[in-house]
Design an enzyme around this catalytic site. Structure first.
Site, PDB file in Angstrom:
ATOM      1  N   HIS A   1      32.968  39.692  47.040  1.00 24.44           N
ATOM      2  CA  HIS A   1      31.882  38.797  46.347  1.00 24.44           C
ATOM      3  C   HIS A   1      30.683  38.275  47.277  1.00 24.44           C
ATOM      4  O   HIS A   1      29.748  37.626  46.720  1.00 24.44           O
ATOM      5  CB  HIS A   1      32.588  37.500  45.933  1.00 24.44           C
ATOM      6  CG  HIS A   1      33.397  37.636  44.639  1.00 24.44           C
ATOM      7  ND1 HIS A   1      33.205  37.658  43.502  1.00 24.44           N
ATOM      8  CD2 HIS A   1      34.870  37.773  44.471  1.00 24.44           C
ATOM      9  CE1 HIS A   1      33.985  37.984  42.422  1.00 24.44           C
ATOM     10  NE2 HIS A   1      35.010  38.109  43.167  1.00 24.44           N
TER      11      HIS A   1
ATOM     12  N   ASP B   1      45.369  37.199  39.652  1.00 18.93           N
ATOM     13  CA  ASP B   1      44.755  36.225  39.069  1.00 18.93           C
ATOM     14  C   ASP B   1      45.892  35.467  38.172  1.00 18.93           C
ATOM     15  O   ASP B   1      45.655  34.624  37.243  1.00 18.93           O
ATOM     16  CB  ASP B   1      43.524  36.279  38.563  1.00 18.93           C
ATOM     17  CG  ASP B   1      42.363  36.226  39.201  1.00 18.93           C
ATOM     18  OD1 ASP B   1      42.296  35.083  40.027  1.00 18.93           O
ATOM     19  OD2 ASP B   1      41.742  37.335  39.809  1.00 18.93           O
TER      20      ASP B   1
ATOM     21  N   HIS C   1      32.494  33.305  45.550  1.00 15.80           N
ATOM     22  CA  HIS C   1      32.900  33.707  44.349  1.00 15.80           C
ATOM     23  C   HIS C   1      31.441  34.333  43.956  1.00 15.80           C
ATOM     24  O   HIS C   1      30.449  34.708  44.360  1.00 15.80           O
ATOM     25  CB  HIS C   1      33.594  32.960  43.335  1.00 15.80           C
ATOM     26  CG  HIS C   1      34.209  33.758  42.120  1.00 15.80           C
ATOM     27  ND1 HIS C   1      33.521  33.734  40.894  1.00 15.80           N
ATOM     28  CD2 HIS C   1      35.103  34.639  42.187  1.00 15.80           C
ATOM     29  CE1 HIS C   1      34.260  34.720  40.106  1.00 15.80           C
ATOM     30  NE2 HIS C   1      35.139  35.086  40.714  1.00 15.80           N
TER      31      HIS C   1
ATOM     32  N   HIS D   1      39.703  42.583  47.216  1.00 16.08           N
ATOM     33  CA  HIS D   1      39.497  43.250  45.838  1.00 16.08           C
ATOM     34  C   HIS D   1      38.088  44.029  45.601  1.00 16.08           C
ATOM     35  O   HIS D   1      37.353  43.418  44.855  1.00 16.08           O
ATOM     36  CB  HIS D   1      39.950  42.680  44.623  1.00 16.08           C
ATOM     37  CG  HIS D   1      39.306  41.173  44.538  1.00 16.08           C
ATOM     38  ND1 HIS D   1      39.019  40.184  45.477  1.00 16.08           N
ATOM     39  CD2 HIS D   1      38.649  40.758  43.400  1.00 16.08           C
ATOM     40  CE1 HIS D   1      38.606  39.306  44.863  1.00 16.08           C
ATOM     41  NE2 HIS D   1      38.318  39.700  43.640  1.00 16.08           N
TER      42      HIS D   1
ATOM     43  N   ASP E   1      43.290  43.216  41.048  1.00 15.81           N
ATOM     44  CA  ASP E   1      42.604  42.337  40.477  1.00 15.81           C
ATOM     45  C   ASP E   1      43.356  42.056  39.111  1.00 15.81           C
ATOM     46  O   ASP E   1      42.537  41.613  38.286  1.00 15.81           O
ATOM     47  CB  ASP E   1      41.270  42.676  40.368  1.00 15.81           C
ATOM     48  CG  ASP E   1      40.171  41.442  40.221  1.00 15.81           C
ATOM     49  OD1 ASP E   1      40.709  40.252  40.166  1.00 15.81           O
ATOM     50  OD2 ASP E   1      38.972  41.603  40.041  1.00 15.81           O
TER      51      ASP E   1
ATOM     52  N   GLU F   1      39.905  31.904  46.214  1.00 14.53           N
ATOM     53  CA  GLU F   1      38.830  32.932  46.000  1.00 14.53           C
ATOM     54  C   GLU F   1      37.516  32.040  45.665  1.00 14.53           C
ATOM     55  O   GLU F   1      37.094  31.540  44.510  1.00 14.53           O
ATOM     56  CB  GLU F   1      39.169  33.728  44.483  1.00 14.53           C
ATOM     57  CG  GLU F   1      38.135  34.800  44.346  1.00 14.53           C
ATOM     58  CD  GLU F   1      38.582  35.427  42.983  1.00 14.53           C
ATOM     59  OE1 GLU F   1      37.787  36.533  42.602  1.00 14.53           O
ATOM     60  OE2 GLU F   1      39.398  34.859  42.328  1.00 14.53           O
TER      61      GLU F   1
ATOM     62  N   HIS G   1      44.862  40.829  45.553  1.00 15.16           N
ATOM     63  CA  HIS G   1      44.490  40.106  44.809  1.00 15.16           C
ATOM     64  C   HIS G   1      45.202  39.950  43.461  1.00 15.16           C
ATOM     65  O   HIS G   1      45.059  40.933  42.483  1.00 15.16           O
ATOM     66  CB  HIS G   1      43.061  39.913  44.619  1.00 15.16           C
ATOM     67  CG  HIS G   1      42.189  39.079  43.931  1.00 15.16           C
ATOM     68  ND1 HIS G   1      41.687  38.010  44.765  1.00 15.16           N
ATOM     69  CD2 HIS G   1      41.894  38.870  42.667  1.00 15.16           C
ATOM     70  CE1 HIS G   1      40.895  37.060  43.865  1.00 15.16           C
ATOM     71  NE2 HIS G   1      41.254  37.615  42.619  1.00 15.16           N
TER      72      HIS G   1
END
Length: 418
Positions: free
Chosen positions: A220, A46, A174, A241, A310, A147, A44
């Site tokens: 999540h 971003d 999420h 993650h 992450d 995600e 993961h």
């Protein structure tokens, strides 16, 4: 002038320092050797969200060789020996019931364009074979994970379309409930449960993900969802993650009983580097991240461990793991703690490749038609959603007459009056 004792004392200290330095160099050399033999796969990152927030996805305004206000750029990727990355196609929860699907498509698009702009650095990938091929070409295999289930707008057709666009995992939620699954905030008491885990449509979605060969990501989600999916799925699952709850009791982390079920399912937990999930505080260091690797290995074995940094999705990262260039230092720390070459290679990439191949195998055995049963309209009805295609309620006779064309209305009234 130093006395004889002082000289020997100084020499002893220097000898110890030199020995420690040589040992550290040995661990780092071994780490780099292992990373040259086995692809480091991270679950993961971003960076695509940073591209939206900093540049509104205008890649022509970005140079990923010189970008210096993110955790991730091409020189850092190369220094960190990052062989494969699941890039997150993430949009926030406040897009749910609005434009989440559009914005997610734009994030998928920017990942494709990133690979097209830098073909010498990135290879777009959709399979376990692609990861291995990219590694042999010294390029970073670039995969897509969506995600948050809110990005689907509760549509199996949207799920399949995103798969066709190259998406290979979906994080079921999420930090918000969807119309079909509860998120981790339910366990913290910050949000009420809406489904006691998964709704019936949520269970449909799990089976459809198995059918098409998409990885199911449980980062999540609530604990109920974790257990239900681990019971339902025909393929291994991932936590892209997340870290160990026993080390840091944050509800985003994975409890020991779930770790053991992941082991039974032959899945993987990819350790998150976010300080809040590492130490449950604002500060953390590399050694404390390694504690999570050790704990997961002790509870459920080395075969379920991976890396899920992450990076560029969090504001606080541990000392010693400041950006994606620092992965080798963490690998060296695991070796210092006594991890074997086999165990390190498993965590680097062998575990994820095994999971991915099994998901692909389950997909190859599907032999069933796509699930086209939509979510019940009453479960998704809102002011921003139309109901085209759903059956309308049976109207009364007056309603039927009012809905007819003028000619049909005249003929109907004539027949009624006869």
């Amino acid at each position: 002038m130093l006395s004889g004792g002082s000289v020997w004392g100084t020499l002893l200290i220097l000898s110890c320092v030199l020995k420690l330095s040589l040992t550290q160099d040995e661990h780092m050399n071994n780490a780099l050797r292992l990373m040259s033999e086995t692809p480091l796969i991270d679950g993961h990152n971003d960076l695509p969200w940073q591209l939206r927030m900093k540049f509104n996805n205008q890649l022509n305004q970005v140079d990923l060789y010189t970008l210096n206000n993110t955790h991730t750029n091409i020189p850092k990727i190369r220094e960190g020996r990052l062989a494969a990355q699941f890039w997150a196609a993430y949009v926030p929860c406040d897009t749910q019931y609005k434009d989440a699907a559009r914005q997610t498509l734009e994030q998928i698009d920017v990942i494709h364009r990133m690979c097209m702009k830098y073909p010498e650095a990135f290879m777009f990938a959709t399979s376990s074979k692609d990861i291995v091929d990219a590694f042999s070409q010294n390029r970073t295999a670039s995969l897509i994970g969506v995600e948050g289930g809110h990005s689907l707008d509760s549509s199996l057709g949207t799920l399949r379309t995103m798969y066709h666009l190259g998406v290979r995992y979906l994080t079921l939620t999420h930090s918000c409930n969807t119309p079909w699954a509860d998120n981790w905030l339910v366990d913290s008491g910050a949000e009420p449960s809406q489904h006691n885990g998964l709704s019936e449509f949520g269970k449909q979605l799990i089976f459809e993900m198995n059918r098409i060969g998409m990885l199911i990501d449980l980062a999540h989600v609530s604990e109920n969802v974790m257990h239900q999916v681990l019971d339902l799925s025909k393929a291994p699952v991932i936590f892209s993650h997340s870290s160990a709850y026993a080390v840091c009791p944050h509800k985003r982390n994975v409890p020991d009983d779930v770790l053991k079920k992941v082991q039974d399912k032959k899945g993987i937990v990819m350790v998150n580097f976010y300080n809040d999930y590492v130490t449950c505080s604002n500060t953390a260091n590399l050694s404390q991240v390694a504690d999570h690797f050790d704990h997961i290995k002790n509870v459920a074995g080395h075969s379920i461990i991976g890396f899920g940094g992450d990076y560029d999705g969090v504001g606080r990262v541990p000392g010693g793991l400041e950006d994606v260039s620092k992965y080798p230092a963490l690998v060296a720390e695991l070796l210092r703690r006594g991890w074997t070459d086999v165990e390190v290679k498993a965590a680097l990439g062998d575990n994820l490749l095994r999971v991915f191949r099994e998901v692909e195998r389950v997909n190859s055995l599907k032999g069933t038609a796509p699930d086209d049963l939509p979510i019940p309209y009453e479960e998704v009805k809102n002011d921003c959603r139309t109901s085209y295609g759903y059956p309308v309620p049976n109207p009364d006779s007056a309603g039927t007459i009012l809905s007819l064309s003028p000619l049909a209305l005249v003929l109907t009234l004539t027949l009624i009056n006869q």
